[in-house]
Design an enzyme around this catalytic site. Structure first.
Site, short mmCIF file in Angstrom:
data_model
loop_
_atom_site.label_atom_id
_atom_site.label_comp_id
_atom_site.label_asym_id
_atom_site.label_seq_id
_atom_site.Cartn_x
_atom_site.Cartn_y
_atom_site.Cartn_z
N GLU A 91 6.53 1.95 5.73
CA GLU A 91 6.89 2.76 4.58
C GLU A 91 5.83 3.82 4.32
O GLU A 91 4.64 3.56 4.44
CB GLU A 91 7.09 1.88 3.34
CG GLU A 91 8.23 0.90 3.57
CD GLU A 91 8.84 0.40 2.28
OE1 GLU A 91 8.69 1.06 1.23
OE2 GLU A 91 9.47 -0.66 2.33
N CYS A 105 1.27 9.26 1.44
CA CYS A 105 0.59 7.96 1.51
C CYS A 105 1.16 7.23 2.73
O CYS A 105 2.37 7.01 2.80
CB CYS A 105 0.90 7.22 0.22
SG CYS A 105 0.24 5.58 0.16
N CYS A 112 0.41 -7.02 5.97
CA CYS A 112 -1.05 -7.07 5.86
C CYS A 112 -1.48 -8.53 5.83
O CYS A 112 -0.82 -9.36 5.22
CB CYS A 112 -1.50 -6.37 4.58
SG CYS A 112 -3.31 -6.31 4.42
N CYS A 116 -3.71 -10.22 -0.74
CA CYS A 116 -4.11 -10.00 -2.14
C CYS A 116 -2.96 -10.44 -3.07
O CYS A 116 -1.80 -10.17 -2.80
CB CYS A 116 -4.46 -8.54 -2.38
SG CYS A 116 -5.81 -7.97 -1.34
N CYS A 119 -0.32 -7.85 -4.49
CA CYS A 119 0.20 -6.82 -3.59
C CYS A 119 1.44 -7.31 -2.83
O CYS A 119 1.41 -8.36 -2.19
CB CYS A 119 -0.90 -6.43 -2.60
SG CYS A 119 -0.36 -5.24 -1.37
N CYS A 353 1.76 3.36 -3.89
CA CYS A 353 1.00 2.99 -2.71
C CYS A 353 0.52 1.56 -2.79
O CYS A 353 0.18 1.07 -3.85
CB CYS A 353 -0.21 3.91 -2.58
SG CYS A 353 0.26 5.59 -2.28
N1 SAH Z 1 -5.40 -2.27 2.23
C1 SAH Z 1 -6.02 -1.15 1.64
C2 SAH Z 1 -5.10 0.05 1.53
C3 SAH Z 1 -3.70 -0.22 1.10
S1 SAH Z 1 -3.51 -0.80 -0.55
C4 SAH Z 1 -6.62 -1.52 0.30
O1 SAH Z 1 -6.37 -2.61 -0.19
O2 SAH Z 1 -7.37 -0.71 -0.23
C5 SAH Z 1 -3.75 0.68 -1.50
C6 SAH Z 1 -4.10 0.47 -2.95
O3 SAH Z 1 -2.97 -0.01 -3.72
C7 SAH Z 1 -5.19 -0.57 -3.15
O4 SAH Z 1 -6.16 -0.14 -4.06
C8 SAH Z 1 -4.41 -1.74 -3.66
O5 SAH Z 1 -5.22 -2.65 -4.31
C9 SAH Z 1 -3.38 -1.06 -4.55
N2 SAH Z 1 -2.27 -1.94 -4.95
C10 SAH Z 1 -1.79 -3.03 -4.32
N3 SAH Z 1 -0.80 -3.61 -5.03
C11 SAH Z 1 -0.63 -2.86 -6.14
C12 SAH Z 1 0.23 -2.95 -7.28
N4 SAH Z 1 1.12 -3.90 -7.39
N5 SAH Z 1 0.11 -2.01 -8.24
C13 SAH Z 1 -0.79 -0.99 -8.11
N6 SAH Z 1 -1.63 -0.85 -7.07
C14 SAH Z 1 -1.56 -1.79 -6.09
FE1 SF4 Z 2 -3.52 -5.66 2.18
FE2 SF4 Z 2 -2.32 -5.15 -0.11
FE3 SF4 Z 2 -4.70 -6.30 -0.13
FE4 SF4 Z 2 -4.47 -3.70 0.61
S1 SF4 Z 2 -4.05 -4.57 -1.40
S2 SF4 Z 2 -5.66 -5.34 1.62
S3 SF4 Z 2 -2.45 -3.76 1.63
S4 SF4 Z 2 -2.81 -7.18 0.71
#
Ligand code: SAH
Ligand code: SF4
Length: 363
Positions: A91, A105, A112, A116, A119, A353
């Site tokens: 995406e 983006c 992944c 987290c 996420c 994103c």
């Molecule tokens: N894996 C990398 C890049 C992709 S995530 C990272 O974690 O930085 C990009 C950003 O989106 C990160 O800061 C992540 O924490 C944030 N993100 C993830 N889930 C989210 C959510 N539900 N609402 C807002 N931001 C989110």
């Molecule tokens: Fe992976 Fe989502 Fe954590 Fe970024 S925020 S490292 S995409 S699990």
């Protein structure tokens, strides 16, 4: 929200050089210009090529990118689900800003492995790395779309699905390619990481002015490990020490991303602790970006999957209130830390994103 188009066929940039191997060198140059500067969608548009060559290329190297596009009702955000040969999709999101910037983006992986808690991509698990071609294709798709209204992609963020520093070589070669061939300024390309220390230390040696963003999201190890399992491997201190080294080496400003989740990490105490820990490790050249949590709906039963939030089950993450965000920001600013608030784009199309996975999973 409306689906705006589905583009045909499959493009594989790796094949390009092989296809041109038997032709004079200048032909490859012309082809690169057609694809990455003029954003041709079919070889029929490339009139510097003889007709029979165009026909051959249309068969051997079709320029179509297979994707489904969904546009938000206000037209400011377009989400693309890009399909590749093995049909698993990545995406990507285009965001139009009021100052005429167009940010794409991109995803660096499908899914992944970092898991987290907040996420949706993390919830999917890891499927596979994307190649640099597949990353570039996500930008190319939107370049073609913007060309129709005389616009270009101005910024790229690696903030879609996946952890860019766990796919370092493909990520960096895509970033370099976007800079060199699509003319996107290195300073307008940002890589976001959950804190892969080796990646940060490697990245700081790159002779390009790409930006670095760090997903911090918590002011102490206890909370960060609960939200982001990667913290058990790379602690807050280790990450911030690597960021300090990066700043020292590059003299570039780092973006510290902090997601605000109601009653989880958004108290004034959390803010004070954040001031303390940031000041301990980082002297200057950083800004905290406050991001309201975007509800993903990926774990409706709460966050007990890994046992972390078990005591509070059923517990659902919710965004912090505007009032709390303002308070959090004020505490940071009182502590002498620069803070900005980013509004999540594309919430209605699940296109913010970093939380792109949910819809994909349900397809
Ligand atoms: N894996 C990398 C890049 C992709 S995530 C990272 O974690 O930085 C990009 C950003 O989106 C990160 O800061 C992540 O924490 C944030 N993100 C993830 N889930 C989210 C959510 N539900 N609402 C807002 N931001 C989110
Ligand atoms: Fe992976 Fe989502 Fe954590 Fe970024 S925020 S490292 S995409 S699990």
């Amino acid at each position: 929200m409306r689906t705006i188009c589905a583009i045909l066929l499959q493009m594989n940039l790796n094949k390009l050089k092989t296809v041109f191997a038997d032709l004079p060198k200048f032909r490859l140059k012309q082809a690169f210009k057609a694809i990455f500067n003029d954003f041709a969608e079919s070889w029929d548009e490339v009139t510097v090529f003889p007709k029979d060559l165009r026909a051959k290329l249309n068969t051997d190297f079709p320029l179509g990118i297979k994707a489904e596009l969904i546009e938000s009702s206000d037209g400011k955000t377009i989400k693309a689900l890009v399909s590749f040969e093995d049909t698993k999709g990545a995406e990507a999101v285009l965001m139009h800003h009021s100052d005429s910037r167009n940010t794409v983006c991109v995803s660096s992986q499908i899914g992944c492995a970092m898991g987290c808690e907040f996420c949706a991509t993390g919830d999917m698990g890891f499927k596979r790395n994307l190649t640099s071609d597949e990353i570039v294709m996500q930008v190319l798709l939107f370049s073609r779309l913007l060309k129709r209204s005389g616009q270009r992609v101005t910024n790229v963020t690696f903030m879609g699905m996946g952890e860019p520093f766990l796919n370092y070589d493909e990520m960096i070669s895509a970033a370099k390619f976007l800079n060199k061939e699509l003319g996107i300024a290195a300073r307008h390309i940002s890589i976001s990481t959950c804190g892969i220390v080796g990646g940060i230390l490697k990245f700081m040696k790159e002779p390009f002015q790409f930006n670095l963003a760090i997903s911090l999201h918590a002011p102490n190890n206890e909370l960060r490990s609960k939200l982001m399992p990667v913290n058990r491997r790379f602690s807050l201190e280790k990450v911030l020490q690597a960021v300090a080294a990066y700043i020292k080496e590059t003299n570039r400003k780092v973006m510290i991303e902090y997601l605000l989740i109601k009653d989880v990490n958004d108290s004034a105490e959390n803010a004070k602790e954040l001031v303390k820990v940031l000041k301990k490790y980082l002297v200057n050249l950083f800004v905290v970006n406050l991001i309201p949590y975007n509800p993903t709906g990926s774990r409706p039963e709460g966050f007990a999957n890994k046992g972390t939030f078990a005591k509070r089950t059923p517990f659902k993450f919710e965004p912090s209130s505007g009032k709390n965000i303002a308070k959090f920001k004020a505490v940071l600013e009182d502590g002498g830390i620069e803070a900005v608030q980013r509004f999540s784009f594309g919430q209605k199309i699940a296109g913010a994103c970093g939380q792109l996975g949910t819809r994909l999973k349900n397809r």
